[in-house]
Design a protein around this motif. Structure first.
Motif, PDB file in Angstrom:
ATOM      1  N   GLN A 285       0.829  -1.216   0.000  1.00  0.00           N
ATOM      2  CA  GLN A 285       0.000   0.000   0.000  1.00  0.00           C
ATOM      3  C   GLN A 285       0.863   1.266   0.000  1.00  0.00           C
ATOM      4  O   GLN A 285       0.350   2.364  -0.197  1.00  0.00           O
ATOM      5  CB  GLN A 285      -0.885   0.013   1.246  1.00  0.00           C
ATOM      6  CG  GLN A 285      -0.105   0.312   2.537  1.00  0.00           C
ATOM      7  CD  GLN A 285      -0.893   0.078   3.796  1.00  0.00           C
ATOM      8  OE1 GLN A 285      -2.094   0.207   3.790  1.00  0.00           O
ATOM      9  NE2 GLN A 285      -0.209  -0.288   4.872  1.00  0.00           N
ATOM     10  N   ILE A 286       2.181   1.106   0.230  1.00  0.00           N
ATOM     11  CA  ILE A 286       2.998   2.297   0.451  1.00  0.00           C
ATOM     12  C   ILE A 286       3.342   2.965  -0.881  1.00  0.00           C
ATOM     13  O   ILE A 286       3.965   2.371  -1.759  1.00  0.00           O
ATOM     14  CB  ILE A 286       4.285   1.947   1.233  1.00  0.00           C
ATOM     15  CG1 ILE A 286       3.904   1.381   2.610  1.00  0.00           C
ATOM     16  CG2 ILE A 286       5.162   3.191   1.402  1.00  0.00           C
ATOM     17  CD1 ILE A 286       5.079   0.897   3.417  1.00  0.00           C
ATOM     18  N   ASP A 287       2.870   4.193  -1.042  1.00  0.00           N
ATOM     19  CA  ASP A 287       3.237   5.013  -2.192  1.00  0.00           C
ATOM     20  C   ASP A 287       3.117   6.475  -1.754  1.00  0.00           C
ATOM     21  O   ASP A 287       2.902   6.751  -0.572  1.00  0.00           O
ATOM     22  CB  ASP A 287       2.339   4.709  -3.402  1.00  0.00           C
ATOM     23  CG  ASP A 287       0.856   4.913  -3.112  1.00  0.00           C
ATOM     24  OD1 ASP A 287       0.528   5.487  -2.052  1.00  0.00           O
ATOM     25  OD2 ASP A 287       0.030   4.513  -3.939  1.00  0.00           O
ATOM     26  N   PHE A 288       3.286   7.387  -2.709  1.00  0.00           N
ATOM     27  CA  PHE A 288       3.255   8.818  -2.373  1.00  0.00           C
ATOM     28  C   PHE A 288       1.966   9.196  -1.649  1.00  0.00           C
ATOM     29  O   PHE A 288       1.982   9.910  -0.647  1.00  0.00           O
ATOM     30  CB  PHE A 288       3.417   9.652  -3.648  1.00  0.00           C
ATOM     31  CG  PHE A 288       3.462  11.125  -3.384  1.00  0.00           C
ATOM     32  CD1 PHE A 288       4.670  11.751  -3.102  1.00  0.00           C
ATOM     33  CD2 PHE A 288       2.300  11.901  -3.401  1.00  0.00           C
ATOM     34  CE1 PHE A 288       4.716  13.112  -2.838  1.00  0.00           C
ATOM     35  CE2 PHE A 288       2.347  13.261  -3.134  1.00  0.00           C
ATOM     36  CZ  PHE A 288       3.552  13.866  -2.858  1.00  0.00           C
TER      37      PHE A 288
ATOM     38  N   VAL B 105       1.970   8.202   2.019  1.00  0.00           N
ATOM     39  CA  VAL B 105       2.782   9.109   2.844  1.00  0.00           C
ATOM     40  C   VAL B 105       2.039  10.423   3.052  1.00  0.00           C
ATOM     41  O   VAL B 105       1.973  10.955   4.168  1.00  0.00           O
ATOM     42  CB  VAL B 105       4.154   9.361   2.173  1.00  0.00           C
ATOM     43  CG1 VAL B 105       4.971  10.341   2.999  1.00  0.00           C
ATOM     44  CG2 VAL B 105       4.916   8.050   2.009  1.00  0.00           C
TER      45      VAL B 105
ATOM     46  N   TRP C  68       1.093  12.116   6.612  1.00  0.00           N
ATOM     47  CA  TRP C  68       1.667  13.407   7.035  1.00  0.00           C
ATOM     48  C   TRP C  68       0.653  14.550   6.995  1.00  0.00           C
ATOM     49  O   TRP C  68       0.972  15.683   7.351  1.00  0.00           O
ATOM     50  CB  TRP C  68       2.923  13.745   6.227  1.00  0.00           C
ATOM     51  CG  TRP C  68       4.098  12.944   6.692  1.00  0.00           C
ATOM     52  CD1 TRP C  68       4.159  12.198   7.822  1.00  0.00           C
ATOM     53  CD2 TRP C  68       5.371  12.816   6.049  1.00  0.00           C
ATOM     54  NE1 TRP C  68       5.397  11.600   7.915  1.00  0.00           N
ATOM     55  CE2 TRP C  68       6.148  11.953   6.855  1.00  0.00           C
ATOM     56  CE3 TRP C  68       5.912  13.337   4.875  1.00  0.00           C
ATOM     57  CZ2 TRP C  68       7.457  11.609   6.527  1.00  0.00           C
ATOM     58  CZ3 TRP C  68       7.217  12.998   4.532  1.00  0.00           C
ATOM     59  CH2 TRP C  68       7.984  12.141   5.352  1.00  0.00           C
TER      60      TRP C  68
ATOM     61  N   ASP D 122       4.962  18.672   0.573  1.00  0.00           N
ATOM     62  CA  ASP D 122       3.810  19.209  -0.161  1.00  0.00           C
ATOM     63  C   ASP D 122       3.000  18.022  -0.693  1.00  0.00           C
ATOM     64  O   ASP D 122       3.460  17.321  -1.594  1.00  0.00           O
ATOM     65  CB  ASP D 122       4.314  20.081  -1.321  1.00  0.00           C
ATOM     66  CG  ASP D 122       3.167  20.577  -2.188  1.00  0.00           C
ATOM     67  OD1 ASP D 122       1.994  20.352  -1.813  1.00  0.00           O
ATOM     68  OD2 ASP D 122       3.450  21.176  -3.242  1.00  0.00           O
TER      69      ASP D 122
ATOM     70  N   PRO E 127       1.766  18.410  -5.117  1.00  0.00           N
ATOM     71  CA  PRO E 127       2.666  19.156  -6.002  1.00  0.00           C
ATOM     72  C   PRO E 127       2.062  19.309  -7.397  1.00  0.00           C
ATOM     73  O   PRO E 127       1.364  18.426  -7.884  1.00  0.00           O
ATOM     74  CB  PRO E 127       3.928  18.284  -6.036  1.00  0.00           C
ATOM     75  CG  PRO E 127       3.461  16.917  -5.715  1.00  0.00           C
ATOM     76  CD  PRO E 127       2.278  17.069  -4.795  1.00  0.00           C
TER      77      PRO E 127
ATOM     78  N   GLU F 137       0.925  13.389 -11.401  1.00  0.00           N
ATOM     79  CA  GLU F 137       0.361  12.057 -11.263  1.00  0.00           C
ATOM     80  C   GLU F 137       0.783  11.429  -9.931  1.00  0.00           C
ATOM     81  O   GLU F 137       1.916  11.623  -9.496  1.00  0.00           O
ATOM     82  CB  GLU F 137       0.872  11.178 -12.404  1.00  0.00           C
ATOM     83  CG  GLU F 137       0.005   9.990 -12.651  1.00  0.00           C
ATOM     84  CD  GLU F 137      -0.331   9.867 -14.138  1.00  0.00           C
ATOM     85  OE1 GLU F 137      -0.464   8.728 -14.558  1.00  0.00           O
ATOM     86  OE2 GLU F 137      -0.419  10.885 -14.841  1.00  0.00           O
ATOM     87  N   GLY F 138      -0.133  10.702  -9.295  1.00  0.00           N
ATOM     88  CA  GLY F 138       0.229   9.993  -8.069  1.00  0.00           C
ATOM     89  C   GLY F 138      -0.083  10.746  -6.798  1.00  0.00           C
ATOM     90  O   GLY F 138       0.213  10.261  -5.714  1.00  0.00           O
TER      91      GLY F 138
END
Lengths: 111, 152
Positions: B56-59, B62, B66, B130, B133, B142-143
């Motif tokens: 599951q870990i992606d931008f 995170v 945060w 940020d 972005p 994207e993402g």
């Protein structure tokens, strides 16, 4: 004696992983694409196994660290330090038995 | 094997005989170790065992974490304590194995510099992050997490 070696070896391994881990996480400041590409490598089977090893190292280091504190602090723990080593390995076995199946399913699919 | 007979030290241990940097390093290592167990075990549990684990870990993951000051502070304290604990531990290994003064001094400097660089870099990343972005045209990259659509 062997736990002393284990504590040093796992400590060094975790330290170098920490350096790499802060650097890879820093890519979120570059772009989502850069971060996702690098973090994608962590999801491959090889890295999945390395992560399992890393978690194993952290669990051992953590509970052996608690044993060191106990042995330094209390005479009853010093007298039973050999038994405490077995308790450390026991906790390690239980936690890894809980972690590994779920983690490996996430890495190899099926969950 | 029996333990050797211990005799009382000529100077008993008290506040004056054990002091200074090594004592604080010893105390720090133990206190930070206990705190790090809580911080890191929670970190591993949330990131690797809840939801889809490592996959599951992606931008967006995170960014989602945060978005909460709790996780920013959590990761910041974990970063600082872990780097200090790790550097302090590595310093003990250098003291044990690097016998040549020049090599020892170089390794001590390498440890200090890497600790400061990693703590500063990691802190900047956490506090200047940020989540949405955009490119030069002002379009979301994207993402990014889905909540960015409602922000722009």
């Amino acid at each position: 004696m062997w736990m002393w070696v284990v504590h040093r070896a796992t400590g060094v391994a975790i330290f170098f992983f920490l350096l790499v881990h802060v650097l890879d996480t820093s890519l979120v400041r570059v772009s989502p694409e850069a971060y996702n590409e690098v973090i994608g490598a962590y999801k491959t089977p090889i890295y999945g196994l390395i992560e399992a090893g890393l978690v194993a190292a952290i669990v051992l280091h953590a509970f052996n660290g608690l044993r060191i504190i106990a042995v330094d602090r209390w005479t009853w723990a010093l007298r039973r330090q050999r038994m405490l080593v077995w308790i450390v390995w026991g906790i390690f076995a239980v936690l890894m038995a809980g972690f590994l199946p779920r983690h490996l399913m996430h890495v190899f699919g099926g969950a | 094997m029996t333990a050797p007979e211990l005799t009382a030290p000529r100077r008993p241990m008290n506040r004056r005989t054990v002091g200074g940097a090594e004592r604080w390093s010893w105390i720090f290592q133990r206190v930070s170790g206990v705190v790090l167990i809580v911080l890191i075990f929670t970190h591993l549990f949330v990131n690797l065992l809840t939801g889809d684990g490592v996959s599951q870990i992606d931008f967006a993951f995170v960014a989602g974490k945060w978005a909460s000051p709790l996780w920013q502070w959590w990761d910041f304290v974990m970063l600082v304590l872990a780097m200090m604990h790790g550097t302090n531990g590595m310093r003990m290994l250098v003291n044990d194995y690097a016998t040549r003064p020049f090599v020892r001094a170089m390794l001590h400097w390498a440890l200090r510099i890497s600790m400061i660089v990693i703590i500063v870099l990691g802190s900047l990343v956490i506090w200047t992050f940020d989540p949405c972005p955009t490119d030069a045209a002002g379009e979301l990259l994207e993402g990014v997490p889905s909540f960015c659509e409602s922000v722009l």
